[in-house]
Design a protein around this motif. Structure first.
Motif, PDB file in Angstrom:
ATOM      1  N   ASN A 243      40.931  40.990  24.234  1.00 34.87           N
ATOM      2  CA  ASN A 243      40.988  41.809  25.372  1.00 34.87           C
ATOM      3  C   ASN A 243      40.188  42.794  25.415  1.00 34.87           C
ATOM      4  OD1 ASN A 243      43.003  40.180  25.086  1.00 34.87           O
ATOM      5  ND2 ASN A 243      44.512  41.549  25.237  1.00 34.87           N
ATOM      6  N   ARG A 247      37.933  42.587  28.697  1.00 35.27           N
ATOM      7  CA  ARG A 247      37.938  43.791  30.154  1.00 35.27           C
ATOM      8  C   ARG A 247      36.925  44.361  30.500  1.00 35.27           C
ATOM      9  NH1 ARG A 247      40.880  46.341  34.031  1.00 35.27           N
ATOM     10  NH2 ARG A 247      41.061  48.335  34.337  1.00 35.27           N
ATOM     11  N   GLU A 352      47.601  44.965  34.864  1.00 31.95           N
ATOM     12  CA  GLU A 352      46.752  45.754  33.757  1.00 31.95           C
ATOM     13  C   GLU A 352      47.623  45.415  32.556  1.00 31.95           C
ATOM     14  OE1 GLU A 352      43.521  47.753  36.572  1.00 31.95           O
ATOM     15  OE2 GLU A 352      45.458  49.035  35.850  1.00 31.95           O
ATOM     16  N   PHE A 355      47.174  43.783  28.821  1.00 30.47           N
ATOM     17  CA  PHE A 355      46.268  43.824  28.242  1.00 30.47           C
ATOM     18  C   PHE A 355      46.200  44.619  26.654  1.00 30.47           C
ATOM     19  CE2 PHE A 355      42.818  43.857  32.008  1.00 30.47           C
ATOM     20  CZ  PHE A 355      42.059  42.684  30.942  1.00 30.47           C
TER      21      PHE A 355
END
Length: 410
Positions: A243, A247, A352, A355
């Motif tokens: 992750n 990102r 978001e 994540f």
């Protein structure tokens, strides 16, 4: 005036291994392959990713493992020759090269890169690209090794030594990972298993008297998966690393400036897939290792992006997400509830929040009858291990056990 002769380096080295004792480098070609920067990179890639967060001793590398494999391969060839199986010197050399390079395509932290910044290409395919590049450099001396590695060689039992359910790779990593983690359940007798190997009808087989060693090997593999490779803390850490890299790649695509080494930058700022994995990509991949990733994560703890910095801090300080594992899938409402909580707390969108809150599944199948381990009876008959064993649980090991897990902040 006499010109001083340049002293030739000694390429017939003996290395000391904590598991097998002395390992011999069989010839100068293999020595030169080991010396190559592509192979030396494996010193900087851990064999077990983040397992050292659970088992502090698990800091051994892919380099270690590859050398252990070459030692076991030499042993297997000696055993088979002793049993009147013809293996030429060229075939032996090709086997040693193929097993030495079988993991050369692994990325930093092993599987994490495959699922984040490089897509659609497996480490086996990258290994093959490295081998083909090395074959050009070594003027075609790896051709037979590549043929065996790809499973295309006409003598199938040689290919099975490289890749099967009882290959040299597994015989080393189970014993080695068991040693470095201290998990004794995985401590198989690779010597005994190799001593029981034979060839019948071009099939790699285990003699009847080795059946109990195979049973122990299969059970050890199952236990090592649950206890080590799929350990909940390791699972959380690896998924968090995936992750973090995802990102970072998202931010790179938006044009954010990210701290990273030249090689890591290349993979963050370019879309890399199987189709566009060029020679330049391979060269960049050969310079990317655990150190690049760890240094960047340490630096990203100070990044202005809340998601990137939070996840990075959690990994660096080992303040990982909570994990729950169960047989059935988690309810979507339960996952959404957790995501809503996180998005409110961190002031981020529910998209978001994925994540920090995510569900995955894990599978453990210790034995597959699709690629059977054959047991050779004293009358010359071949039987699938699952049928030859009087242990009912060996039959049970042929079914995959699937579990689901969810991760979310504590």
């Amino acid at each position: 005036m006499h010109l001083l002769k340049k002293k030739q380096p000694n390429k017939l080295k003996i290395l000391n291994d904590p598991i097998y004792g002395f390992i011999q480098i069989p010839n100068s070609l293999i020595f030169d392959i080991i010396e190559h920067p592509y192979f030396q990179r494996l010193r900087r890639i851990t064999q077990m990713g983040f397992s050292n967060l659970v088992y502090p001793g698990a800091n051994h590398t892919r380099f270690h493992h590859a050398l252990g494999c070459i030692h076991l391969m030499q042993k297997a060839v000696r055993v088979l020759r002793f049993k009147q199986v013809e293996i030429s010197n060229e075939e032996e050399n090709a086997l040693c090269i193929a097993i030495l390079l079988h993991d050369i395509g692994h990325g930093a932290f092993s599987h994490a890169l495959e699922h984040s910044i490089v897509s659609g290409i497996s480490h086996e395919e990258i290994s093959l690209k490295f081998m083909k590049k090395l074959n050009i450099e070594f003027e075609g001396k790896l051709t037979l090794a590549i043929e065996i590695f790809e499973g295309k060689y006409h003598r199938k039992f040689l290919c099975k030594l490289i890749s099967s359910q009882l290959d040299i790779d597994r015989l080393d990593y189970l014993k080695r990972d068991s040693f470095y983690t201290g998990v004794t359940e995985g401590n198989i007798s690779s010597d005994r298993l190799i001593a029981m190997m034979n060839v019948k009808d071009d099939e790699l087989v285990i003699e009847q008297k080795g059946i109990y060693s195979v049973e122990k090997f299969l059970i050890a593999r199952r236990l090592m998966y649950w206890q080590v490779y799929l350990h909940k803390t390791g699972l959380v850490a690896e998924n968090m690393l995936v992750n973090v890299l995802k990102r970072a790649k998202e931010l790179a695509e938006k044009g954010d400036t990210l701290f990273a080494s030249t090689s890591l930058k290349y993979f963050l700022y370019n879309q890399i897939s199987k189709e566009n994995f060029t020679e330049e990509t391979l060269e960049m991949f050969s310079k990317l290792d655990d150190y690049d990733v760890l240094l960047s994560i340490k630096e990203w703890t100070n990044h202005s992006d809340k998601i990137l910095s939070s996840l990075s801090k959690m990994i660096v300080n080992r303040k990982l997400l909570r994990i729950e594992i169960q047989k059935d899938k988690f309810e979507e409402s339960f996952i959404q509830k957790k995501r809503l909580k996180v998005s409110k707390k961190l002031e981020i969108s529910s998209e978001e929040a994925k994540f920090f809150v995510f569900q995955q599944e894990i599978s453990n199948q210790a034995y597959s009858s699709e690629q059977p381990i054959y047991i050779l009876s004293k009358y010359g008959k071949l039987t699938d291990m699952a049928k030859a064993s009087d242990q009912l649980n060996i039959q049970a090991l042929t079914y995959p056990v699937i579990k689901h897990f969810i991760c979310y902040p504590k």
